[in-house]
Design a protein around this motif. Structure first.
Motif, PDB file in Angstrom:
ATOM      1  N   MET A   1      40.126  56.970  33.629  1.00  6.54           N
ATOM      2  CA  MET A   1      39.873  56.436  34.948  1.00  6.54           C
ATOM      3  C   MET A   1      38.843  55.319  34.806  1.00  6.54           C
ATOM      4  SD  MET A   1      40.805  57.570  38.158  1.00  6.54           S
ATOM      5  CE  MET A   1      41.085  59.263  37.770  1.00  6.54           C
ATOM      6  N   VAL A   2      39.102  54.203  35.501  1.00  4.23           N
ATOM      7  CA  VAL A   2      38.202  53.057  35.448  1.00  4.23           C
ATOM      8  C   VAL A   2      37.974  52.543  36.867  1.00  4.23           C
ATOM      9  CG1 VAL A   2      37.872  50.692  34.593  1.00  4.23           C
ATOM     10  CG2 VAL A   2      39.046  52.386  33.161  1.00  4.23           C
ATOM     11  N   LEU A   3      36.722  52.308  37.212  1.00 10.34           N
ATOM     12  CA  LEU A   3      36.384  51.662  38.468  1.00 10.34           C
ATOM     13  C   LEU A   3      36.176  50.182  38.181  1.00 10.34           C
ATOM     14  CD1 LEU A   3      35.604  51.682  41.475  1.00 10.34           C
ATOM     15  CD2 LEU A   3      33.252  52.223  40.755  1.00 10.34           C
ATOM     16  N   ALA A   4      37.029  49.349  38.743  1.00 11.62           N
ATOM     17  CA  ALA A   4      36.953  47.899  38.541  1.00 11.62           C
ATOM     18  C   ALA A   4      35.991  47.319  39.567  1.00 11.62           C
ATOM     19  CB  ALA A   4      38.331  47.279  38.679  1.00 11.62           C
ATOM     20  N   SER A   5      34.700  47.486  39.300  1.00  9.40           N
ATOM     21  CA  SER A   5      33.708  47.047  40.267  1.00  9.40           C
ATOM     22  C   SER A   5      32.330  46.977  39.624  1.00  9.40           C
ATOM     23  CB  SER A   5      33.654  48.029  41.442  1.00  9.40           C
ATOM     24  OG  SER A   5      32.677  47.648  42.378  1.00  9.40           O
ATOM     25  N   THR A   6      31.510  46.060  40.125  1.00  6.44           N
ATOM     26  CA  THR A   6      30.112  46.007  39.718  1.00  6.44           C
ATOM     27  C   THR A   6      29.214  46.542  40.831  1.00  6.44           C
ATOM     28  OG1 THR A   6      29.941  43.728  40.524  1.00  6.44           O
ATOM     29  CG2 THR A   6      30.466  44.034  38.177  1.00  6.44           C
ATOM     30  N   SER A   7      29.814  47.050  41.889  1.00  8.19           N
ATOM     31  CA  SER A   7      29.070  47.544  43.047  1.00  8.19           C
ATOM     32  C   SER A   7      28.421  48.895  42.765  1.00  8.19           C
ATOM     33  CB  SER A   7      30.003  47.678  44.258  1.00  8.19           C
ATOM     34  OG  SER A   7      29.393  48.445  45.273  1.00  8.19           O
ATOM     35  N   PRO A   8      27.105  48.976  42.892  1.00  6.81           N
ATOM     36  CA  PRO A   8      26.452  50.283  42.729  1.00  6.81           C
ATOM     37  C   PRO A   8      26.837  51.256  43.847  1.00  6.81           C
ATOM     38  CG  PRO A   8      24.872  48.645  43.491  1.00  6.81           C
ATOM     39  CD  PRO A   8      26.148  47.916  43.189  1.00  6.81           C
ATOM     40  N   TYR A   9      27.249  50.730  44.997  1.00 10.06           N
ATOM     41  CA  TYR A   9      27.633  51.567  46.131  1.00 10.06           C
ATOM     42  C   TYR A   9      28.979  52.242  45.859  1.00 10.06           C
ATOM     43  CZ  TYR A   9      24.232  48.189  47.658  1.00 10.06           C
ATOM     44  OH  TYR A   9      23.123  47.380  47.721  1.00 10.06           O
ATOM     45  N   ARG A  10      29.917  51.488  45.314  1.00  8.74           N
ATOM     46  CA  ARG A  10      31.214  52.081  44.964  1.00  8.74           C
ATOM     47  C   ARG A  10      31.065  53.087  43.822  1.00  8.74           C
ATOM     48  NH1 ARG A  10      33.466  46.392  45.837  1.00  8.74           N
ATOM     49  NH2 ARG A  10      34.157  46.546  47.995  1.00  8.74           N
ATOM     50  N   LEU A  11      30.222  52.770  42.869  1.00  8.14           N
ATOM     51  CA  LEU A  11      29.949  53.686  41.767  1.00  8.14           C
ATOM     52  C   LEU A  11      29.431  55.016  42.309  1.00  8.14           C
ATOM     53  CD1 LEU A  11      29.405  54.391  38.725  1.00  8.14           C
ATOM     54  CD2 LEU A  11      27.201  53.266  39.026  1.00  8.14           C
ATOM     55  N   PRO A  58      44.783  49.816  28.690  1.00  9.13           N
ATOM     56  CA  PRO A  58      46.241  49.925  28.811  1.00  9.13           C
ATOM     57  C   PRO A  58      46.773  51.320  29.144  1.00  9.13           C
ATOM     58  CG  PRO A  58      45.610  49.796  26.511  1.00  9.13           C
ATOM     59  CD  PRO A  58      44.362  49.593  27.306  1.00  9.13           C
ATOM     60  N   ASP A  59      45.912  52.327  29.168  1.00 10.99           N
ATOM     61  CA  ASP A  59      46.366  53.683  29.466  1.00 10.99           C
ATOM     62  C   ASP A  59      45.390  54.348  30.434  1.00 10.99           C
ATOM     63  OD1 ASP A  59      47.918  55.956  29.389  1.00 10.99           O
ATOM     64  OD2 ASP A  59      46.941  56.765  27.593  1.00 10.99           O
ATOM     65  N   ALA A  60      45.207  53.722  31.601  1.00 14.02           N
ATOM     66  CA  ALA A  60      44.201  54.225  32.542  1.00 14.02           C
ATOM     67  C   ALA A  60      44.683  54.087  33.981  1.00 14.02           C
ATOM     68  CB  ALA A  60      42.900  53.444  32.364  1.00 14.02           C
ATOM     69  N   LEU A  61      44.058  54.858  34.833  1.00 13.02           N
ATOM     70  CA  LEU A  61      44.159  54.624  36.265  1.00 13.02           C
ATOM     71  C   LEU A  61      42.959  53.763  36.617  1.00 13.02           C
ATOM     72  CD1 LEU A  61      45.106  58.121  37.731  1.00 13.02           C
ATOM     73  CD2 LEU A  61      46.580  56.117  37.447  1.00 13.02           C
ATOM     74  N   ILE A  62      43.230  52.595  37.179  1.00 13.70           N
ATOM     75  CA  ILE A  62      42.175  51.632  37.463  1.00 13.70           C
ATOM     76  C   ILE A  62      42.062  51.466  38.975  1.00 13.70           C
ATOM     77  CG2 ILE A  62      41.335  49.286  37.073  1.00 13.70           C
ATOM     78  CD1 ILE A  62      43.187  49.242  34.557  1.00 13.70           C
ATOM     79  N   ILE A  63      40.857  51.639  39.490  1.00 10.31           N
ATOM     80  CA  ILE A  63      40.610  51.564  40.929  1.00 10.31           C
ATOM     81  C   ILE A  63      39.892  50.260  41.242  1.00 10.31           C
ATOM     82  CG2 ILE A  63      39.453  52.643  42.894  1.00 10.31           C
ATOM     83  CD1 ILE A  63      39.547  55.287  41.228  1.00 10.31           C
ATOM     84  N   GLY A  64      40.497  49.465  42.112  1.00  8.60           N
ATOM     85  CA  GLY A  64      39.882  48.228  42.585  1.00  8.60           C
ATOM     86  C   GLY A  64      39.665  48.316  44.083  1.00  8.60           C
ATOM     87  N   ALA A  65      38.638  47.636  44.582  1.00  8.49           N
ATOM     88  CA  ALA A  65      38.352  47.645  46.017  1.00  8.49           C
ATOM     89  C   ALA A  65      37.730  46.318  46.423  1.00  8.49           C
ATOM     90  CB  ALA A  65      37.417  48.802  46.376  1.00  8.49           C
ATOM     91  N   ASP A  66      37.871  46.004  47.698  1.00  4.23           N
ATOM     92  CA  ASP A  66      37.261  44.793  48.240  1.00  4.23           C
ATOM     93  C   ASP A  66      36.997  45.013  49.722  1.00  4.23           C
ATOM     94  OD1 ASP A  66      36.539  41.936  47.546  1.00  4.23           O
ATOM     95  OD2 ASP A  66      37.730  41.649  49.368  1.00  4.23           O
ATOM     96  N   GLN A  67      36.019  44.291  50.261  1.00  4.91           N
ATOM     97  CA  GLN A  67      35.671  44.469  51.668  1.00  4.91           C
ATOM     98  C   GLN A  67      35.255  43.151  52.301  1.00  4.91           C
ATOM     99  OE1 GLN A  67      31.962  46.581  52.847  1.00  4.91           O
ATOM    100  NE2 GLN A  67      33.376  47.947  53.919  1.00  4.91           N
ATOM    101  N   VAL A  68      35.708  42.940  53.525  1.00  2.00           N
ATOM    102  CA  VAL A  68      35.250  41.852  54.375  1.00  2.00           C
ATOM    103  C   VAL A  68      35.122  42.423  55.786  1.00  2.00           C
ATOM    104  CG1 VAL A  68      36.377  40.032  53.019  1.00  2.00           C
ATOM    105  CG2 VAL A  68      37.564  41.006  54.994  1.00  2.00           C
TER     106      VAL A  68
END
Length: 190
Positions: A1-11, A58-68
C-alpha cells in the motif's frame, strides 16, 4: 500500500485505518483551471497522483487524493501558500458557505485497475474580524490547507456550521470512501 501524497494530514488520516503503508511524493504538477468543474479537477488530479507512482511501485495499491473548494462567488481555490493569501482567503470566506471537493483514487498497479471518486463537504464560516483572522493564521499556520484552516485544530472555532457525510474528506482524505475502495481490491479493514 502506498499513499501518493506529501500531506501530513492525509498521512495521519490513513494511519487511522491501522494497516501498513508507505508514503511517496507523486510526480504531478497541480494547477487549478477555473473553466473545469471542481469535481472533475479533483478526480483527475487524484488519479494522476496515484498513476504517477505506478512504475516505481509495480505491485501496490496506490492511493492518491486532491482537494479544492468553491467559494461563495463560484471561484475554485486551493492552498493559499503564505500568510497573506491565507488571511485574504479567510476574509473572503467569513460569513459565507463554501463547498470542498475531495477527490480520491485507489490504483492497483499490478492489475492496472483503478477506482476514482470524489466527496463534497459544506462549511459555513462565522463572521470574523480582521484581527481574529490574523491571530488564527499566525497561531495555526494553515498555508498548506485548502480554505486556509485546519478543521482538526483551532479552525473549528471559525465555523458556524458544517454539513457532509464524512468529515475526514474536509481534512483531505475521505476515509469512508477509501475503505469502500480498498475493500473492492480485497483489503479488509476490519
Amino acid at each position: 500500500m502506498v499513499l501518493a501524497s506529501t500531506s501530513p494530514y492525509r498521512l495521519q488520516l490513513l494511519r487511522q485505518l491501522g494497516f501498513p503503508f508507505q508514503v511517496a511524493a507523486p510526480q504531478v504538477t497541480e494547477s487549478i483551471d477555473q473553466q473545469v468543474a471542481p469535481e472533475l479537477q479533483v478526480k483527475y488530479l487524484a488519479s494522476q497522483k496515484a498513476l504517477s507512482l505506478g512504475a516505481k511501485y509495480p505491485d501496490a495499491l496506490i492511493i492518491g487524493a486532491d482537494q479544492v473548494f468553491m467559494d461563495a462567488r463560484g471561484r475554485i481555490l486551493g492552498k493559499p501558500g503564505n500568510f497573506e493569501q491565507a488571511e485574504e482567503q479567510l476574509r473572503q470566506m467569513a460569513g459565507r458557505s463554501h463547498v470542498f471537493y475531495t477527490g480520491v483514487c485507489v490504483y492497483d498497479s499490478a492489475g492496472g485497475q483503478s477506482l476514482t471518486d470524489y466527496t463534497t463537504y459544506r462549511v459555513t464560516l462565522r463572521s470574523l474580524t480582521r484581527d481574529q483572522i490574523h491571530r488564527y493564521v499566525r497561531r495555526e499556520n494553515p498555508v498548506d490547507c485548502a480554505g486556509s484552516f485546519k478543521i482538526e485544530g483551532l479552525g473549528i472555532a471559525l465555523m458556524e456550521k458544517m454539513q457532509g457525510d464524512d468529515f475526514t474528506s474536509l481534512i483531505g482524505l475521505p476515509l469512508i470512501r477509501v475503505t469502500e475502495m480498498l475493500e473492492h481490491f480485497g483489503v479488509e479493514i476490519l
